[in-house]
Design an enzyme around this catalytic site. Structure first.
Site, PDB file in Angstrom:
ATOM      1  NE  ARG A 223     -23.936 -13.961 -16.277  1.00 41.17           N
ATOM      2  CZ  ARG A 223     -23.618 -15.013 -16.513  1.00 41.17           C
ATOM      3  NH1 ARG A 223     -24.415 -16.045 -17.066  1.00 41.17           N
ATOM      4  NH2 ARG A 223     -22.271 -15.281 -16.981  1.00 41.17           N
ATOM      5  CG  HIS A 271     -25.738 -19.781 -13.227  1.00 38.84           C
ATOM      6  ND1 HIS A 271     -25.412 -18.553 -13.017  1.00 38.84           N
ATOM      7  CD2 HIS A 271     -24.970 -20.195 -14.534  1.00 38.84           C
ATOM      8  CE1 HIS A 271     -24.727 -17.896 -14.003  1.00 38.84           C
ATOM      9  NE2 HIS A 271     -24.645 -18.651 -14.952  1.00 38.84           N
TER      10      HIS A 271
END
Ligand code: NDP
Length: 308
Positions: A223, A271
């Site tokens: 993340r 992502h």
């Protein structure tokens, strides 16, 4: 039995068809057509509604539509409701592909050659054999383990860092905070595959990046908040970090003024390293129906204490 779908409406049809094929007894409803909320026992959501417990009084399982669960406020979930991740082998395979690409790109200096191409420079660099390159993976869970297995055949020197002792094919597993510095000191290329928790937030910062060997490469597929971006930029500027492949950022997309967009030693992807796969996710949901019926523990339940 009623399943409420509260995720991306574009994928709803796929989830409906897949679940119907595997468990026709499961009634599929799509938000906001909830019907009687008391019917809802299972929910697939990116983020839960704040008043979940009041709204769906018979809710038993929430499935996370994302691969991580850091978007959930675990403290606010009703105690009787399980939170489950839809990880499967396809998601791990897709992630392993990305990690291979990123590690090989850094290993073979592709970010440098890309800049050379743009500048019209034809300048070969020395080749480093895979057997001389040390790759370290932080977080040896479902995804980290799969990536390590795929990295091994290239002949890299592998190591891993994890909360508990795990197997690292052909290499060593460093455990816990006490061994973090030693682990990082062995990483010519570091791959972050940790979940985001209060413990791991900002774990890659000026201090820890400073433990890496000079000129190390970084791959972040965990993340964005794992990395303190200004510290990474400073480490790139000083040469402490020679290049970074970042699939996740603290802010996605980064603001237009972010120096990451056109940094010559950074490769950004939006992502996309991996994602929940409908077929595999539906199989987990159906397997958990069986486990519930038979009173067996559910697959992939998030540990609220650990936060992943
Ligand atoms: P898992 O829960 O299977 O594995 C997490 C691993 O991290 C475990 O081995 C765990 O140790 C270890 N860990 C957790 N906290 C710590 C800590 N404080 N110190 C050391 N080790 C720790 O998760 P997955 O492998 O399935 O996924 C990992 C993360 O990858 C997800 O949470 C998500 O954020 C990210 N992800 C990103 C995607 C993308 O597209 N970029 C797609 C999918 C996932 P232990 O075994 O001891 O519990």
């Amino acid at each position: 039995m009623c399943f409420l779908y509260m995720a991306d409406s574009e994928d709803a049809g796929k989830w409906r068809d897949c679940l119907f094929a595997l468990a026709p007894e499961l009634e599929f409803r799509q938000w906001p057509d909830v019907g009687n909320p008391a019917d809802v026992q299972y929910l697939l959501a990116w983020e839960p509604l704040i008043d979940l417990a009041d709204r769906f009084c018979n809710l038993r399982i929430i499935y996370s539509a994302g691969a991580g669960v850091d978007q959930f406020d675990l403290g606010r979930l009703p105690k009787q409701v399980s939170l489950v991740r839809l990880v499967d082998s396809a998601m791990a395979d897709i992630m392993a592909e990305y990690v291979m690409f990123a590690v090989l790109a850094l290993h073979r200096d592709i970010l440098v050659y890309q800049q050379d191409q743009l500048a019209g420079r034809w300048q070969p660099r020395p080749i480093v054999r895979a057997s001389k390159r040390r790759i370290g993976v932080m977080g040896i869970g479902n995804l980290g383990s799969a990536a390590l297995v795929r990295l091994q055949p290239f002949g890299f020197q592998l190591s891993g860092w994890n909360r508990s002792l795990k197997e690292v094919p052909g290499g060593c597993c460093y455990v816990g905070q006490d061994e973090l510095e030693a682990f990082l000191g062995e990483c010519d290329i570091l791959v972050n595959m940790l979940p985001l928790t209060p413990e791991t937030n900002g774990i890659l910062n000026a201090t820890t990046l400073g433990f890496l060997p000079l000129g190390a490469g970084l791959v972040n597929v965990g993340r964005g908040a794992h990395v303190v971006e200004r510290d990474l930029l400073a480490a790139l500027a000083s040469g402490q970090v020679s290049g970074a492949v970042l699939d996740v950022l603290a802010q996605e997309p980064p603001e237009q003024a972010s120096p990451l967009w056109d940094h010559p030693r950074v490769l950004l992807t939006p992502h996309i390293a991996s994602d929940v796969q409908v077929e595999g996710g539906a199989a987990v949901i159906v397997e958990n129906l069986r486990r519930e019926r038979e009173g067996v523990s559910l697959l992939n339940v998030v540990d609220r204490f650990k936060g992943y």
